[in-house]
Design a protein around this motif. Structure first.
Motif, PDB file in Angstrom:
ATOM      1  N   UNK B 106       0.821  -1.219   0.000  1.00  0.00           N
ATOM      2  CA  UNK B 106       0.000   0.000   0.000  1.00  0.00           C
ATOM      3  C   UNK B 106       0.850   1.263   0.000  1.00  0.00           C
ATOM      4  N   UNK B 112       1.510  13.817   0.948  1.00  0.00           N
ATOM      5  CA  UNK B 112       1.407  14.155   2.378  1.00  0.00           C
ATOM      6  C   UNK B 112       0.919  12.969   3.185  1.00  0.00           C
ATOM      7  N   UNK B 113      -0.096  12.289   2.668  1.00  0.00           N
ATOM      8  CA  UNK B 113      -0.645  11.174   3.429  1.00  0.00           C
ATOM      9  C   UNK B 113       0.348  10.024   3.499  1.00  0.00           C
ATOM     10  N   UNK B 116       2.845  10.870   6.117  1.00  0.00           N
ATOM     11  CA  UNK B 116       2.236  10.754   7.438  1.00  0.00           C
ATOM     12  C   UNK B 116       2.040   9.292   7.836  1.00  0.00           C
ATOM     13  N   UNK B 117       1.641   8.489   6.859  1.00  0.00           N
ATOM     14  CA  UNK B 117       1.239   7.107   7.138  1.00  0.00           C
ATOM     15  C   UNK B 117       2.439   6.168   7.279  1.00  0.00           C
ATOM     16  N   UNK B 148      -4.174   4.201  -1.003  1.00  0.00           N
ATOM     17  CA  UNK B 148      -4.878   4.965   0.028  1.00  0.00           C
ATOM     18  C   UNK B 148      -5.158   6.375  -0.476  1.00  0.00           C
ATOM     19  N   UNK B 151      -9.488   8.859  -3.343  1.00  0.00           N
ATOM     20  CA  UNK B 151     -10.539   9.805  -3.757  1.00  0.00           C
ATOM     21  C   UNK B 151     -10.414  11.154  -3.056  1.00  0.00           C
ATOM     22  N   UNK B 152      -9.277  11.368  -2.409  1.00  0.00           N
ATOM     23  CA  UNK B 152      -9.096  12.637  -1.722  1.00  0.00           C
ATOM     24  C   UNK B 152      -8.215  12.437  -0.500  1.00  0.00           C
ATOM     25  N   UNK B 153      -7.511  13.494  -0.154  1.00  0.00           N
ATOM     26  CA  UNK B 153      -6.543  13.433   0.942  1.00  0.00           C
ATOM     27  C   UNK B 153      -6.962  14.427   2.033  1.00  0.00           C
ATOM     28  N   UNK B 154      -6.919  14.001   3.283  1.00  0.00           N
ATOM     29  CA  UNK B 154      -7.335  14.914   4.354  1.00  0.00           C
ATOM     30  C   UNK B 154      -6.395  16.109   4.521  1.00  0.00           C
ATOM     31  N   UNK B 184      -9.799   6.385   2.144  1.00  0.00           N
ATOM     32  CA  UNK B 184      -9.277   6.377   3.506  1.00  0.00           C
ATOM     33  C   UNK B 184     -10.048   7.245   4.495  1.00  0.00           C
ATOM     34  N   UNK B 186     -13.098   8.863   3.681  1.00  0.00           N
ATOM     35  CA  UNK B 186     -14.490   9.105   3.289  1.00  0.00           C
ATOM     36  C   UNK B 186     -14.683  10.313   2.399  1.00  0.00           C
ATOM     37  N   UNK B 187     -13.814  10.483   1.413  1.00  0.00           N
ATOM     38  CA  UNK B 187     -13.954  11.616   0.488  1.00  0.00           C
ATOM     39  C   UNK B 187     -14.489  11.189  -0.884  1.00  0.00           C
ATOM     40  N   UNK B 188     -14.739   9.913  -1.055  1.00  0.00           N
ATOM     41  CA  UNK B 188     -15.305   9.455  -2.331  1.00  0.00           C
ATOM     42  C   UNK B 188     -16.736   9.950  -2.483  1.00  0.00           C
TER      43      UNK B 188
END
Lengths: 317, 317
Positions: B106, B112-113, B116-117, B148, B151-154, B184, B186-188
């Motif tokens: 993964x 950025x994510x 971070x991850x 991950x 569909x979008x990154x926090x 990851x 919930x941005x889908x």
């Protein structure tokens, strides 16, 4: 706004039912001033269509005893369309007096539920509607219809699309041009929504159908999405998801307005509402009711509200 | 089974991720015997594809310290496809030793994510994958990929479909033929799902894409429905909705398996699972975890389980 999806309408109208459907089963009386503040916050968020109260017996539904006062606070808002649920001629007279734009008359698509809900057979409900229609003549107050258990009955199981079409036709013949399909106990599925809308819009092209889903089985927004795919333009929801399912203690009820509006906006369907102000209204509803509501957007926040990288921890994946 | 919906597949495969994704953030260690009992109940319910554990540092993720024991309990089940998340060559060696069918590698679609991850740039993650691919050669253990924040990154907001396609192509070039799009945080949205699947299946027709949605903003099942409308056949979910969103305390995370299966069955899409046994597994998950899970079907029950008329009270509408 998200990208338009093929076949979806450009805009949809959400009728907010929180002040009536959402609050009516609350055991503790919500002070009239708080109801008014909640409705005002929903107006501020851009909603313009409301099921604002019901003119029912205060003994049967104590929560709605302030129906006339709530209406009085907003009847001057000519930009808002205000409806009230009305069970009989007495309620209708009060609703007309109070200045509603339309009265919502309701019966169930299944006989058992109608008997349970209003203690009379469906045929008798329809006869009552005719009396109310007579009362409404010349008053300028429109009639709307609601068909409860339109996608299934908790006592009888499946409901036939034919029963729903016939009931809608009877409503139409009494002058109703706006009819709500109520998913009373969360039995709607996308496949049923598609089948029902095809039958209803083919057979009754002069009627606007409004979709009122419950999220009892998790698929409320998927049903709304299926409705959009058929070109449906009228939907009903409750701020924060106010209004539980009276049948199952832990189950959720109404689809939350702010979540529905989020789905619509992200699907390229305009609603005229402001996402941040809807969240604010949902938070107010939660404070008024004193417990957590099922709405998701009010907890997670808007999709593109990004976080600073040092604000969170992650776990693989 | 509900009626087939035009364009929908006849069947779909659900990968259950509860034992890994659902449990990994639980602060209290779930005894190995309970994990095994949960997986057994999911097998009993008809699920055959599992992300069963992850071979990560027990210091970083103490909950997964029993990865080898969990695998040992099921590696003889030749009818089940068992995968494990693997962050590096050390984990890969352990996963191969433990007898997984496939390792899931993964990285995030946003830099950025990923930083971070897993504390390294995406390019470095991909170099690590190449090492693992070398290790896997000749072992018979397949490689799968997970993207991950697909569909979008926090942290960054929107993610470009091009970034996801490029990443999936890099995965494919390393030999992965099964790639998960992880939502990851919930941005889908349905519109993004449609756009992403069109691009990915056009550019990488030799890859099976699996959709892993979170219900953080309420639209998880609407996204799954949009996926079905594009012919998607692989989905991931977590029993009961196990596994919260690490970013927002009150927000929900994974789509519940039993709710997803309900939507599929009611949309005419077979999954090979038994609804009642899925509910039983969700109830077991709730007991193991000791708190309420977000799944709806487990609370409301099947659609056509009717109630006796004297068992409930109703309120108008």
């Amino acid at each position: 706004m998200g990208r338009r999806i093929a076949g979806f309408p450009e805009q949809a109208v959400i009728t907010e039912v929180g002040p009536r459907d959402g609050l009516q089963s609350e055991p503790v009386f919500v002070p009239t001033a708080q109801k008014i503040a909640l409705i005002q916050s929903l107006l501020d968020a851009g909603l313009r269509r409301f099921e604002i109260t019901s003119f029912v017996s205060p003994r049967a539904v104590p929560q709605m005893q302030d129906a006339a006062e709530v209406m009085a606070a907003f009847r001057q808002r000519r930009d808002a369309h205000l409806t009230a649920l009305v069970p009989n001629t007495r309620g209708a007279a009060a609703a007309i007096e109070a200045g509603v734009d339309a009265m919502v008359l309701f019966a169930s698509a299944s006989e058992s539920h109608n008997l349970k809900n209003v203690n009379r057979p469906r045929a008798e409900s329809l006869r009552g509607f005719a009396e109310i229609a007579k009362l409404a003549e010349g008053t300028g107050v429109a009639l709307q219809g609601a068909i409860a258990t339109a996608f299934g009955c908790p006592f009888e199981g499946d409901v036939a699309v034919r029963a729903v079409v016939d009931q809608a036709r009877a409503y139409r013949d009494l002058g109703m041009r706006f009819i709500t399909l109520g998913d009373t106990t969360g039995m709607a599925t996308p496949a049923l929504v598609i089948e029902w809308l095809r039958a209803l819009t083919t057979e009754l092209p002069d009627v606007d159908f409004s979709l009122h889903f419950h999220n009892t089985r998790g698929v409320g927004l998927a049903c709304a999405y299926a409705g959009l795919s058929q070109g449906a333009r009228y939907f009903e929801s409750s701020i924060g998801g106010l209004g539980g399912c009276p049948f199952v203690p832990r189950a959720t009820g109404n689809v939350p307005t702010e979540d529905l509006a989020y789905l619509f906006h992200e699907s390229g369907v305009a609603t005229g509402t402001d996402p941040d102000l809807l969240i604010r209204a949902a938070q107010l509803a939660e404070r008024i009711i004193g417990r957590e509501l099922p709405g998701q957007i009010m907890k997670a926040g808007p999709r593109l509200r990004t976080a600073p990288m040092d604000s969170v921890r992650t776990a693989n994946g």
